[in-house]
Design an enzyme around this catalytic site. Sequence first.
Site, PDB file in Angstrom:
ATOM      1  N   GLY A 251       1.240   4.605   3.645  1.00  0.00           N
ATOM      2  CA  GLY A 251       2.776   3.613   3.245  1.00  0.00           C
ATOM      3  C   GLY A 251       3.654   4.866   2.075  1.00  0.00           C
ATOM      4  O   GLY A 251       4.967   3.829   2.075  1.00  0.00           O
TER       5      GLY A 251
ATOM      6  N   GLY B 234       0.642  -1.280   0.253  1.00  0.00           N
ATOM      7  CA  GLY B 234      -0.092   0.109  -0.050  1.00  0.00           C
ATOM      8  C   GLY B 234       0.869   1.278   0.187  1.00  0.00           C
ATOM      9  O   GLY B 234       0.443   1.685   0.469  1.00  0.00           O
ATOM     10  N   ALA B 235       2.335   1.090  -0.731  1.00  0.00           N
ATOM     11  CA  ALA B 235       2.981   2.589  -0.897  1.00  0.00           C
ATOM     12  C   ALA B 235       2.683   3.500  -1.649  1.00  0.00           C
ATOM     13  O   ALA B 235       3.595   3.961  -2.040  1.00  0.00           O
ATOM     14  CB  ALA B 235       4.519   1.700  -1.041  1.00  0.00           C
ATOM     15  N   ASN B 236       1.564   3.154  -2.129  1.00  0.00           N
ATOM     16  CA  ASN B 236       1.013   4.221  -2.955  1.00  0.00           C
ATOM     17  C   ASN B 236       0.269   5.353  -2.611  1.00  0.00           C
ATOM     18  O   ASN B 236       0.268   6.601  -3.057  1.00  0.00           O
ATOM     19  CB  ASN B 236       0.165   4.177  -4.296  1.00  0.00           C
TER      20      ASN B 236
ATOM     21  N   GLY C  76      -0.938   7.788   1.938  1.00  0.00           N
ATOM     22  CA  GLY C  76      -1.129   7.606   3.488  1.00  0.00           C
ATOM     23  C   GLY C  76       0.219   7.715   3.554  1.00  0.00           C
ATOM     24  O   GLY C  76       1.269   8.054   3.304  1.00  0.00           O
TER      25      GLY C  76
ATOM     26  N   TYR D 108     -14.266  -4.666  11.118  1.00  0.00           N
ATOM     27  CA  TYR D 108     -12.213  -3.963  10.968  1.00  0.00           C
ATOM     28  C   TYR D 108     -11.959  -4.078  12.142  1.00  0.00           C
ATOM     29  O   TYR D 108     -10.627  -4.698  12.708  1.00  0.00           O
ATOM     30  CB  TYR D 108     -12.314  -2.771  10.589  1.00  0.00           C
TER      31      TYR D 108
ATOM     32  N   SER E 203      -4.039  -1.103  14.940  1.00  0.00           N
ATOM     33  CA  SER E 203      -4.813  -0.121  14.771  1.00  0.00           C
ATOM     34  C   SER E 203      -5.737   0.153  16.431  1.00  0.00           C
ATOM     35  O   SER E 203      -5.112  -0.904  16.958  1.00  0.00           O
ATOM     36  CB  SER E 203      -6.511   0.133  14.142  1.00  0.00           C
TER      37      SER E 203
END
Length: 297
Positions: A32, A26-28, A30, A169, A143
């Site tokens: 990440g 998820g590095a693209n 936020g 969640y 979280s």
Amino acid sequence: MFWSSPAPWTTAEIPPQQGRTVIVTGANSGLGLETARALVHAGARVVLAVRDTAKGDAVATELGGAASVHHLDLADLTSVRSFAAGIEGSVDVLVNNAGLMAIPQGRTADGFETQFGVNFLGHFALTGLLADRITDRVVTLSSQMHRIGRIDLDDPNVERRRYERWAAYGQSKLACLMFAYELEHRFVAAGSRLRSMAAHPGYSATNLHSRTESVQDAVMGVLIRRFAQSGAAGALPALYAATVPDLPGGSYIGPDGFREMRGSPRPVGSTAASHDRRVQRALWERAEELTKVSFPL
């Protein structure tokens, strides 16, 4: 003599990362993106594991030649296996960062409840498929919402009960934390030098808060503008967990401020439920059964 608190830990404290390879899911965007940016700045080679490769390519262009883009869709175990097969050589650190929060009910390509499937099962499978190539540690994002979570081992994918987005969640993030703890137990039992860490970002401004597809998007938008810390600050716990050399395995890192919502990263506590060894082991076995991935430990 007056007592003073330690100086805040910032990206300036990240040890030199030259010669090290880190995968960030998820590095693209936020957290990440902020994690990848700080690691590249410290000298690491970073693999951007992303679902949207066009966005990943834009990030890689910004970060320069030390960043490479690989497609990874955590909602599809075929994609997870393909990604793992495409990683050549060793990986020093795996950062299991990607996630979804409080979205409408859905199913992954493999039929899992989407939040449980992406946040937990996808990362579980990815870690297992890469375990024989990881040389230092695994960092898994949890979280503060793990505190409302309850693991339903008989119905983890919410097939026989009413779907509630925040409960789902909470279950997924409790599962992530229990996975991090159980992975550390198994590393120790196997005599491995690898370490497993967990981290949470506190209350941080990311695009997760705008994807509930409900009125909550607007409400959370107001709260974020007033109370949340930046995404760069929210990435600090994961960076701390990924780079501090002498950090003990099994550490859980979060902000040191009021209710761990913001602040400098430090080891923090978690619920008694997250430390339940019986459920940790049972959850691991359930994840192996669902993903068909076993760890070479």
